[in-house]
Design an enzyme around this catalytic site. Sequence first.
Site, mmCIF file in Angstrom:
data_model
loop_
_atom_site.group_PDB
_atom_site.id
_atom_site.type_symbol
_atom_site.label_atom_id
_atom_site.label_comp_id
_atom_site.label_asym_id
_atom_site.label_seq_id
_atom_site.Cartn_x
_atom_site.Cartn_y
_atom_site.Cartn_z
ATOM 1 N N LYS A 206 0.877 -1.129 0.234
ATOM 2 C CA LYS A 206 -0.142 0.075 -0.133
ATOM 3 C C LYS A 206 0.754 1.208 -0.128
ATOM 4 O O LYS A 206 0.671 2.030 -0.883
ATOM 5 C CB LYS A 206 -0.781 -0.039 1.237
ATOM 6 C CG LYS A 206 -1.959 1.190 1.471
ATOM 7 C CD LYS A 206 -2.709 1.029 2.441
ATOM 8 C CE LYS A 206 -3.306 2.538 2.708
ATOM 9 N NZ LYS A 206 -4.301 2.335 4.022
ATOM 10 N N GLU A 212 10.796 -4.612 4.465
ATOM 11 C CA GLU A 212 10.426 -6.141 4.140
ATOM 12 C C GLU A 212 10.177 -6.409 2.502
ATOM 13 O O GLU A 212 11.069 -7.151 2.066
ATOM 14 C CB GLU A 212 9.565 -6.770 5.128
ATOM 15 C CG GLU A 212 9.735 -6.751 6.463
ATOM 16 C CD GLU A 212 9.216 -5.690 7.262
ATOM 17 O OE1 GLU A 212 9.255 -4.456 6.463
ATOM 18 O OE2 GLU A 212 8.801 -5.642 8.354
ATOM 19 N N GLY A 267 -4.926 -1.701 5.147
ATOM 20 C CA GLY A 267 -4.127 -2.709 4.671
ATOM 21 C C GLY A 267 -4.997 -4.125 4.783
ATOM 22 O O GLY A 267 -5.017 -5.018 4.054
ATOM 23 N N ARG A 268 -5.456 -4.171 6.053
ATOM 24 C CA ARG A 268 -6.114 -5.517 6.424
ATOM 25 C C ARG A 268 -7.560 -5.577 5.720
ATOM 26 O O ARG A 268 -7.946 -6.564 5.966
ATOM 27 C CB ARG A 268 -5.992 -5.668 7.756
ATOM 28 C CG ARG A 268 -6.719 -4.441 8.623
ATOM 29 C CD ARG A 268 -6.395 -4.600 10.380
ATOM 30 N NE ARG A 268 -6.589 -3.328 11.063
ATOM 31 C CZ ARG A 268 -6.063 -2.232 11.093
ATOM 32 N NH1 ARG A 268 -4.746 -2.253 10.260
ATOM 33 N NH2 ARG A 268 -6.297 -1.295 11.604
ATOM 34 N N GLU A 353 -4.958 -6.176 14.715
ATOM 35 C CA GLU A 353 -4.263 -4.930 14.462
ATOM 36 C C GLU A 353 -5.543 -3.827 14.515
ATOM 37 O O GLU A 353 -5.184 -2.842 14.817
ATOM 38 C CB GLU A 353 -3.985 -5.003 12.767
ATOM 39 C CG GLU A 353 -2.958 -4.034 12.598
ATOM 40 C CD GLU A 353 -1.913 -4.330 11.289
ATOM 41 O OE1 GLU A 353 -0.765 -4.587 11.642
ATOM 42 O OE2 GLU A 353 -2.534 -4.010 10.329
ATOM 43 N N HIS A 384 -5.536 -32.416 17.942
ATOM 44 C CA HIS A 384 -4.460 -33.167 18.200
ATOM 45 C C HIS A 384 -3.061 -32.439 18.585
ATOM 46 O O HIS A 384 -1.913 -33.151 18.918
ATOM 47 C CB HIS A 384 -3.980 -34.200 17.151
ATOM 48 C CG HIS A 384 -5.065 -35.236 16.842
ATOM 49 N ND1 HIS A 384 -5.458 -36.069 17.166
ATOM 50 C CD2 HIS A 384 -6.243 -34.963 15.747
ATOM 51 C CE1 HIS A 384 -6.553 -36.672 16.718
ATOM 52 N NE2 HIS A 384 -6.786 -35.757 15.902
ATOM 53 N N LYS A 518 8.876 0.197 12.776
ATOM 54 C CA LYS A 518 9.158 0.630 11.751
ATOM 55 C C LYS A 518 10.113 1.855 11.780
ATOM 56 O O LYS A 518 11.365 1.721 11.013
ATOM 57 C CB LYS A 518 8.050 0.885 10.660
ATOM 58 C CG LYS A 518 6.997 -0.142 10.431
ATOM 59 C CD LYS A 518 5.929 0.338 9.236
ATOM 60 C CE LYS A 518 5.083 -0.826 9.104
ATOM 61 N NZ LYS A 518 4.110 -0.401 8.071
HETATM 62 O O1 F6P Z 1 2.917 -3.049 9.917
HETATM 63 C C1 F6P Z 1 1.688 -3.657 9.761
HETATM 64 C C2 F6P Z 1 1.424 -2.792 8.303
HETATM 65 O O2 F6P Z 1 1.304 -1.527 8.265
HETATM 66 C C3 F6P Z 1 -0.057 -3.494 7.899
HETATM 67 O O3 F6P Z 1 -0.990 -2.673 8.468
HETATM 68 C C4 F6P Z 1 -0.087 -3.481 6.355
HETATM 69 O O4 F6P Z 1 -0.939 -4.285 6.091
HETATM 70 C C5 F6P Z 1 1.366 -4.009 6.146
HETATM 71 O O5 F6P Z 1 2.166 -3.569 7.074
HETATM 72 C C6 F6P Z 1 2.031 -3.844 4.916
HETATM 73 O O6 F6P Z 1 2.071 -2.540 4.624
HETATM 74 P P1 F6P Z 1 2.271 -1.947 2.910
HETATM 75 O O7 F6P Z 1 0.966 -2.818 2.168
HETATM 76 O O8 F6P Z 1 2.370 -0.654 3.229
HETATM 77 O O9 F6P Z 1 3.542 -2.636 2.688
#
Ligand code: F6P
Length: 528
Positions: A206, A212, A267-268, A353, A384, A518
Amino acid sequence: MTTFISPQQRVTWQSLQASANQPMAHLRELLKDPQRAERFQMSAGHLHLDFSRQRIDTHIWSQLQALATESDVLGQAHAMARGDAINATEGRAVLHMALRGANQPTPPWGQAISQQVTDVLKRMLAFADTFYNGTAKGHTGEAITDVVNLGIGGSDLGPRMAAQALAANASPHVRVHFVSNPDAWALHSTLRGLNPATTLVVVSSKTFTTQETLTLANSARRWLLDGGVPERALGAHVAAVSAAVDKATAFGVLPENIFGFWDWVGGRYSVWSAIGLPLAMGIGSQAFRAFLAGAEAMDQHFLSAPVDQNMPLALALLGVWNRNFLNCPTHLISPYAWRLEKFASFIQQMDMESNGKSTRVDGEPVDTATGPIVWGGLGIDGQHAYFQLIHQGQHTVPVDFIGVTQEDTPTHALPMAAEHHRVVLLNLNAQAQALACGRDAHDTAQSLRAAGMSEVDVARLTPHRKLRGNVPSNVIWMDALTPYNLGSLIALYEHKVFCQAAVWGIHAFDQWGVELGKTMAKAMESGA
Ligand code: F6P
């Protein structure tokens, strides 16, 4: 600004507390009432909710509904649909419903938003279908056979979960892979089986700033170049999904391969947006549209069903009862369908979240418990592993069982598929009933005697083998695991989470907690 009334000060909250302080019959007794199953169940579209195994009676159930009315939960839902800036700490509207309701003749969020959604959706689905149909080509002219989505959190969990859930709709031409973790092994173990000439990398972020994902993206780009894709032909092998189109362009993705979305999509809550691109590539535009339609049907139900028949609201209120009045700190999601293997992880992000908050919308500290620890995994496997603690441990863990009534595994592929299905459903029903009823000392002793045990052993073993029971659960049934029903199921949980935040008076659509880590990583990187 109107004065905020804390949940604890609500009349209905106080009367619920009074009810919670009264002794209540064990579920094993309550379930003897032949009317109970009928009374505590409801349907919405193709989903059916059985909440007869919750620790409620009709009085508590109506008090919970009164709490929803006093908290104006459905009024707040309409404010969300109108596009009010309910994500107040970021000054944003929250319009994931617009992503699946763009065909409505008079949408509450306005035509302009619907038009934007329709434009991106059309372009994205046309692009996705070329992969689904096997007609998209790489730089050598060979068909693309593998799509690798790079994204994390909301840019990974939704499409990853849904792609597995909708395996019955999977394209025979393209395989879709998901990599979220920047550990080199995560990317390596996906790429090592792939051919760069027949692979498309989708960078999903987003913000397009997530370290990452950018680490993965740079590494995958290098893999493409090292694997013989000429730099000038990278366009045929990289696509991007982002609300920051300028940043995706700067990364070198061709404008026609960039699919945007908006800051009013959390995002979620973004699987319905262009973040669904890898899913659409895997299942095709028709199934993706059915997925949206199922969610839209749940939205319509949520916005129009009365309080006593509103399924997302019911799930939320039962959760509030368990969290705030029965003091259960966790909540288990337990699907009995292998294809829903990732569902608990997906809901875990959505719920934790969103509702992992300690400050109310008026800036004051909360004075009630808020979101529970949500966890889970496949039901049968869980039986299990961790179910022992739920049966006999010291925590009461409310459970959502999720079951699919029809079997659809192709019998030509697996002739005994019906038998598999029978075993799965048998176990779901047995666990829900065992957790609710348990087995008291008397019945336990009787069963040991019936097995021929001596009275000495009966006395010795009964304390270890009796089960307390009284564990509350829901069973959410769907008739089949179709794109439409999966859409409805996800939307059901989205609205449940929203309703709980509305009762607790917290902001569900920001996530300031995850921002600090972050920022610190960035500061450490720059030596600050
Ligand atoms: O660190 C959490 C978050 O901000 C989530 O809310 C989001 O879905 C995810 O990181 C990824 O963020 P992006 O889509 O901006 O890479």
